[in-house]
Scaffold this motif. Structure first.
Motif, PDB file in Angstrom:
ATOM      1  N   ASP A 188       0.909  -1.169   0.045  1.00  0.00           N
ATOM      2  CA  ASP A 188       0.097   0.029   0.158  1.00  0.00           C
ATOM      3  C   ASP A 188       0.883   1.225   0.115  1.00  0.00           C
ATOM      4  OD1 ASP A 188      -2.074   1.997   0.852  1.00  0.00           O
ATOM      5  OD2 ASP A 188      -3.270  -0.058   0.960  1.00  0.00           O
ATOM      6  N   GLY A 189       0.542   2.265   0.896  1.00  0.00           N
ATOM      7  CA  GLY A 189       1.558   3.446   1.000  1.00  0.00           C
ATOM      8  C   GLY A 189       2.942   3.120   1.552  1.00  0.00           C
ATOM      9  N   ALA A 190       3.887   3.875   0.999  1.00  0.00           N
ATOM     10  CA  ALA A 190       5.290   3.584   1.475  1.00  0.00           C
ATOM     11  C   ALA A 190       5.944   4.937   1.777  1.00  0.00           C
ATOM     12  CB  ALA A 190       6.059   2.915   0.518  1.00  0.00           C
ATOM     13  N   ILE A 191       7.191   4.979   2.225  1.00  0.00           N
ATOM     14  CA  ILE A 191       8.084   6.075   2.415  1.00  0.00           C
ATOM     15  C   ILE A 191       9.397   5.524   2.356  1.00  0.00           C
ATOM     16  CG2 ILE A 191       8.018   5.726   4.877  1.00  0.00           C
ATOM     17  CD1 ILE A 191       7.885   9.211   3.036  1.00  0.00           C
ATOM     18  N   ILE A 192      10.459   6.695   1.875  1.00  0.00           N
ATOM     19  CA  ILE A 192      11.761   6.116   2.144  1.00  0.00           C
ATOM     20  C   ILE A 192      12.416   6.651   3.384  1.00  0.00           C
ATOM     21  CG2 ILE A 192      13.807   5.931   0.724  1.00  0.00           C
ATOM     22  CD1 ILE A 192      12.521   5.384  -1.662  1.00  0.00           C
ATOM     23  N   ASP A 193      13.227   6.200   3.827  1.00  0.00           N
ATOM     24  CA  ASP A 193      13.876   7.052   5.173  1.00  0.00           C
ATOM     25  C   ASP A 193      15.113   7.592   4.528  1.00  0.00           C
ATOM     26  OD1 ASP A 193      15.904   4.939   5.199  1.00  0.00           O
ATOM     27  OD2 ASP A 193      15.235   4.069   6.874  1.00  0.00           O
ATOM     28  N   ALA A 194      15.839   8.296   5.484  1.00  0.00           N
ATOM     29  CA  ALA A 194      17.145   8.938   5.184  1.00  0.00           C
ATOM     30  C   ALA A 194      18.230   8.065   4.790  1.00  0.00           C
ATOM     31  CB  ALA A 194      17.244   9.839   6.505  1.00  0.00           C
ATOM     32  N   ASP A 195      18.342   6.781   4.966  1.00  0.00           N
ATOM     33  CA  ASP A 195      19.292   5.954   4.686  1.00  0.00           C
ATOM     34  C   ASP A 195      18.811   5.352   3.466  1.00  0.00           C
ATOM     35  OD1 ASP A 195      20.899   6.542   7.098  1.00  0.00           O
ATOM     36  OD2 ASP A 195      19.494   5.280   8.240  1.00  0.00           O
ATOM     37  N   GLY A 196      17.892   5.462   2.724  1.00  0.00           N
ATOM     38  CA  GLY A 196      17.432   4.924   1.562  1.00  0.00           C
ATOM     39  C   GLY A 196      16.632   3.684   1.900  1.00  0.00           C
ATOM     40  N   ASN A 197      16.247   3.155   3.072  1.00  0.00           N
ATOM     41  CA  ASN A 197      15.443   2.064   3.182  1.00  0.00           C
ATOM     42  C   ASN A 197      13.902   2.468   3.066  1.00  0.00           C
ATOM     43  OD1 ASN A 197      17.695   0.793   4.375  1.00  0.00           O
ATOM     44  ND2 ASN A 197      17.405   1.648   6.244  1.00  0.00           N
ATOM     45  N   PHE A 198      13.336   1.409   2.288  1.00  0.00           N
ATOM     46  CA  PHE A 198      11.705   1.616   1.734  1.00  0.00           C
ATOM     47  C   PHE A 198      10.995   0.906   2.727  1.00  0.00           C
ATOM     48  CE2 PHE A 198       8.633  -0.124  -0.658  1.00  0.00           C
ATOM     49  CZ  PHE A 198       8.132   0.729  -1.383  1.00  0.00           C
ATOM     50  N   CYS A 199      10.010   1.790   3.384  1.00  0.00           N
ATOM     51  CA  CYS A 199       9.326   1.289   4.526  1.00  0.00           C
ATOM     52  C   CYS A 199       7.737   1.579   3.804  1.00  0.00           C
ATOM     53  CB  CYS A 199       9.184   2.041   5.466  1.00  0.00           C
ATOM     54  SG  CYS A 199      10.902   2.373   6.372  1.00  0.00           S
ATOM     55  N   LEU A 218      14.709  -5.972   5.854  1.00  0.00           N
ATOM     56  CA  LEU A 218      15.298  -5.410   7.003  1.00  0.00           C
ATOM     57  C   LEU A 218      14.485  -5.544   8.425  1.00  0.00           C
ATOM     58  CD1 LEU A 218      17.927  -4.068   8.157  1.00  0.00           C
ATOM     59  CD2 LEU A 218      16.914  -1.798   7.695  1.00  0.00           C
ATOM     60  N   ALA A 219      13.338  -5.217   8.368  1.00  0.00           N
ATOM     61  CA  ALA A 219      12.571  -5.369   9.724  1.00  0.00           C
ATOM     62  C   ALA A 219      11.147  -5.562   9.239  1.00  0.00           C
ATOM     63  CB  ALA A 219      12.951  -3.908  10.541  1.00  0.00           C
ATOM     64  N   SER A 220      10.231  -6.082  10.221  1.00  0.00           N
ATOM     65  CA  SER A 220       8.719  -5.983  10.087  1.00  0.00           C
ATOM     66  C   SER A 220       8.097  -5.484  11.422  1.00  0.00           C
ATOM     67  CB  SER A 220       8.252  -7.224   9.715  1.00  0.00           C
ATOM     68  OG  SER A 220       6.908  -7.314   9.422  1.00  0.00           O
ATOM     69  N   HIS A 221       7.486  -4.303  11.339  1.00  0.00           N
ATOM     70  CA  HIS A 221       6.792  -3.588  12.366  1.00  0.00           C
ATOM     71  C   HIS A 221       5.225  -3.962  12.534  1.00  0.00           C
ATOM     72  CE1 HIS A 221      10.833  -1.766  12.464  1.00  0.00           C
ATOM     73  NE2 HIS A 221      10.493  -1.460  11.141  1.00  0.00           N
ATOM     74  N   PRO A 222       4.658  -4.781  13.362  1.00  0.00           N
ATOM     75  CA  PRO A 222       3.355  -4.937  13.407  1.00  0.00           C
ATOM     76  C   PRO A 222       2.678  -3.800  13.962  1.00  0.00           C
ATOM     77  CG  PRO A 222       4.673  -5.995  15.162  1.00  0.00           C
ATOM     78  CD  PRO A 222       5.537  -5.555  14.470  1.00  0.00           C
ATOM     79  N   VAL A 223       1.549  -3.635  13.461  1.00  0.00           N
ATOM     80  CA  VAL A 223       0.453  -2.690  14.018  1.00  0.00           C
ATOM     81  C   VAL A 223      -0.933  -3.342  14.352  1.00  0.00           C
ATOM     82  CG1 VAL A 223       1.613  -0.507  12.775  1.00  0.00           C
ATOM     83  CG2 VAL A 223      -0.105  -1.976  11.741  1.00  0.00           C
ATOM     84  N   ALA A 224      -1.712  -2.720  15.170  1.00  0.00           N
ATOM     85  CA  ALA A 224      -3.050  -3.394  15.582  1.00  0.00           C
ATOM     86  C   ALA A 224      -4.021  -3.385  14.484  1.00  0.00           C
ATOM     87  CB  ALA A 224      -3.402  -2.876  16.737  1.00  0.00           C
TER      88      ALA A 224
END
Length: 277
Positions: A188-199, A218-224
């Motif tokens: 769905d929506g995304a953002i790229i952080d200052a280090d170039g990682n794609f979230c 790199l990581a998976s961040h759960p939300v409710a």
């Protein structure tokens, strides 16, 4: 943690305003723009925004791009029309680029196949940059200004387009950067952080995944919220990740679905680019 407990039918478009230190977001189905303190409802479907200055936003609607005065709550007539001739489509994901332009995706109200597109508004001109899109999403830009990323969620593929360093217009072959079909994930929506990682928020998976520049998880961040829709970095040092979600498509008790979440100290975000009119 829950940042705002007002459930959105289709939460989208979180924007951390860097000079106000304030988060704005949308409920597309309710035709509303929200902040922690306020809620504005419009006669048009609205979905995404960029910041013009401390007092005004650029807001994308189903008919074009508008100036929005935060203090008065006034939405201008469109400063530029986008698909105003087609009542079956609306705006969806969008973001300002490093050159002061604004990219906005459209889609059918009922996600009709290939009914939408992605456009760029720059120096008073609108151009269609991606045709035949079903669900436009994940519009974001690498910190070195080299690439735009986007997806048609229906394809489960993240695309990468090289950009002209002077103007920001696409200027080369677009390639598949990350294919999520094997993992059966819907970006769905995304953002790229200052280090170039794609979230990227993952519809139906209740999480935001972070991938390195070579596409490694790199990581998976759960939300409710099961249907996570879009992330945005914010907070005083841009280290907090705000995530919108949706109640659309949820059967049974809603729980925390549709709420806005804040994940503390997740990374180091880019400052949102200013729209230059």
């Amino acid at each position: 943690m829950i940042f705002d407990d007002r459930p959105c039918s289709l939460g989208e478009g979180p924007l951390w305003h860097p000079t106000r230190g304030e988060l704005f977001w949308f409920d597309i189905n309710a035709r509303t723009l929200l902040s922690k303190a306020q809620c504005w409802t419009f006669d048009l479907s609205v979905s995404a925004a960029g910041w013009i200055d401390d007092a005004r936003l650029l807001i994308a609607s189903e008919i074009g791009l508008h100036r929005f005065d935060i203090a008065s709550g006034t939405l201008s007539e469109p400063i530029v029309a986008i698909e105003n001739y087609d009542s079956t489509t609306r705006s969806n994901d969008g973001r300002a680029d490093p050159w002061g332009g604004f990219w906005i995706g459209t889609m059918g109200f009922n996600a009709e196949p290939a009914a939408g597109a992605i456009y760029r508004f720059f120096r008073g001109e609108v151009r269609k940059v991606v045709p035949d899109v079903t669900i436009s999403n994940a519009i974001c830009f690498s910190p070195d200004r080299a690439y735009a990323h986007y997806t048609d969620t229906a394809t489960k593929q993240i695309m990468r387009a090289p950009l002209d360093p002077e103007t920001g217009w696409p200027n080369g072959a677009t390639q598949i950067w990350l294919d999520l079909n094997e993992a059966d994930l819907s970006p769905d929506g995304a953002i790229i952080d200052a280090d170039g990682n794609f979230c990227v928020a993952l519809w139906g998976a209740g999480c935001v995944n972070t991938y390195t520049q070579d596409g490694t998880l790199l990581a998976s961040h759960p939300v409710a919220g099961k249907h996570a829709t879009c992330p945005a970095f914010g907070g005083a040092d841009l280290s907090d990740l705000y995530v919108t979600s949706a109640t659309e498509g949820i059967d049974g008790p809603l729980g925390e679905n549709g709420m806005i979440f804040c994940l503390k100290g997740i990374g180091r975000g880019q400052k949102e680019h200013q729209v230059i009119l």
